[in-house]
Design an enzyme around this catalytic site. Structure first.
Site, short mmCIF file in Angstrom:
data_model
loop_
_atom_site.label_atom_id
_atom_site.label_comp_id
_atom_site.label_asym_id
_atom_site.label_seq_id
_atom_site.Cartn_x
_atom_site.Cartn_y
_atom_site.Cartn_z
N LYS A 135 -20.88 -6.03 10.07
CA LYS A 135 -20.19 -7.19 9.46
C LYS A 135 -18.68 -7.00 9.47
O LYS A 135 -18.02 -7.21 8.47
CB LYS A 135 -20.63 -7.28 7.99
CG LYS A 135 -21.85 -8.11 7.76
CD LYS A 135 -21.81 -8.67 6.36
CE LYS A 135 -22.88 -8.06 5.49
NZ LYS A 135 -22.68 -8.21 4.07
N ARG A 177 -1.84 -6.33 -8.47
CA ARG A 177 -0.65 -7.17 -8.23
C ARG A 177 -0.70 -8.30 -9.25
O ARG A 177 -0.54 -8.07 -10.43
CB ARG A 177 -0.68 -7.71 -6.79
CG ARG A 177 -0.49 -6.65 -5.75
CD ARG A 177 -0.88 -7.17 -4.39
NE ARG A 177 -2.27 -7.61 -4.41
CZ ARG A 177 -2.98 -7.95 -3.34
NH1 ARG A 177 -2.42 -7.92 -2.16
NH2 ARG A 177 -4.23 -8.33 -3.44
N HIS A 200 0.84 -1.21 0.00
CA HIS A 200 0.00 0.00 0.00
C HIS A 200 0.88 1.26 0.00
O HIS A 200 0.59 2.22 -0.71
CB HIS A 200 -0.89 0.05 1.25
CG HIS A 200 -1.89 -1.08 1.38
ND1 HIS A 200 -1.97 -1.88 2.49
CD2 HIS A 200 -2.86 -1.50 0.53
CE1 HIS A 200 -2.96 -2.76 2.33
NE2 HIS A 200 -3.51 -2.55 1.15
N SER A 244 -2.51 -7.88 2.96
CA SER A 244 -2.82 -7.82 4.39
C SER A 244 -3.21 -9.20 4.90
O SER A 244 -2.84 -9.61 5.99
CB SER A 244 -3.96 -6.85 4.66
OG SER A 244 -3.64 -5.56 4.20
#
Ligand code: PNS
Length: 164
Positions: free
Chosen positions: A44, A95, A20, A133
């Site tokens: 959620k 990516r 990032h 992540s």
């Protein structure tokens, strides 16, 4: 591409990685200002880090950038948030090829919702190509070393979360 423009870089950032960070730095070569917009979904939310923790980590990482990088959060549709911030460009990173389908669908849907909003894809740098992540959290939770893949402040927070 107009300078003096604001780009929105949306995502979960749970947590922010060096992938990032690389993308934000690339975006700053094209845009004057980048708003890192953390999406929240109260009901959620299965994030590892709270919204406040994620915002704080992002702010620490970019504190030396003369206010050109701002961290914020939003709830609801990204296109509505972008409109409220008067931004016309959404930045997303690409990516591996496997990112493409999901990103393409989101870009098309956002375009349908607000045709004036453009999605701009930036390539992630070759040394950050495989960082996500999700993988970072998995590796740390299983005792692996992710130094060099996330900023130092994030590394510390991950260590605290997994009490190492
Ligand atoms: O980092 P992520 O999890 O890949 O980011 C996905 C994100 C937050 C950009 C996407 O889920 C999103 O835009 N959420 C906000 C709700 C929304 O606008 N949904 C419609 C997307 S087409």
């Amino acid at each position: 591409m107009a300078l003096n423009n604001v780009a929105i870089y949306p995502g979960s950032f749970d947590p922010i990685t060096n992938g990032h960070v690389d993308l934000v730095k690339r975006t700053l070569r094209v845009f004057d200002k980048v708003i890192i917009a953390i999406a929240t979904n109260p009901g959620k939310d299965n994030s590892l880090f709270s919204l406040d923790e994620r915002l704080q980590m992002v702010r620490e990482v970019f504190k030396g950038h003369d206010g050109r990088v701002q961290a914020d959060s939003f709830e609801g549709l990204l296109v509505d948030y972008a409109e409220g911030r008067r931004a016309t460009v959404i930045i997303r990173g690409l990516r591996a090829v496997s990112d493409f389908e999901y990103e393409f669908q989101m870009a098309m849907m956002n375009h349908r919702l607000k045709p004036k909003l453009e999605t701009l894809f930036m390539m992630t740098g070759e040394s950050e190509f495989y960082i996500s992540s999700r993988l970072v959290k998995e590796v740390v939770s299983l005792g692996g070393n992710v130094s060099g893949l996330v900023p130092d402040n994030v590394l510390k927070k991950l260590d605290q979360k997994f009490k190492r």
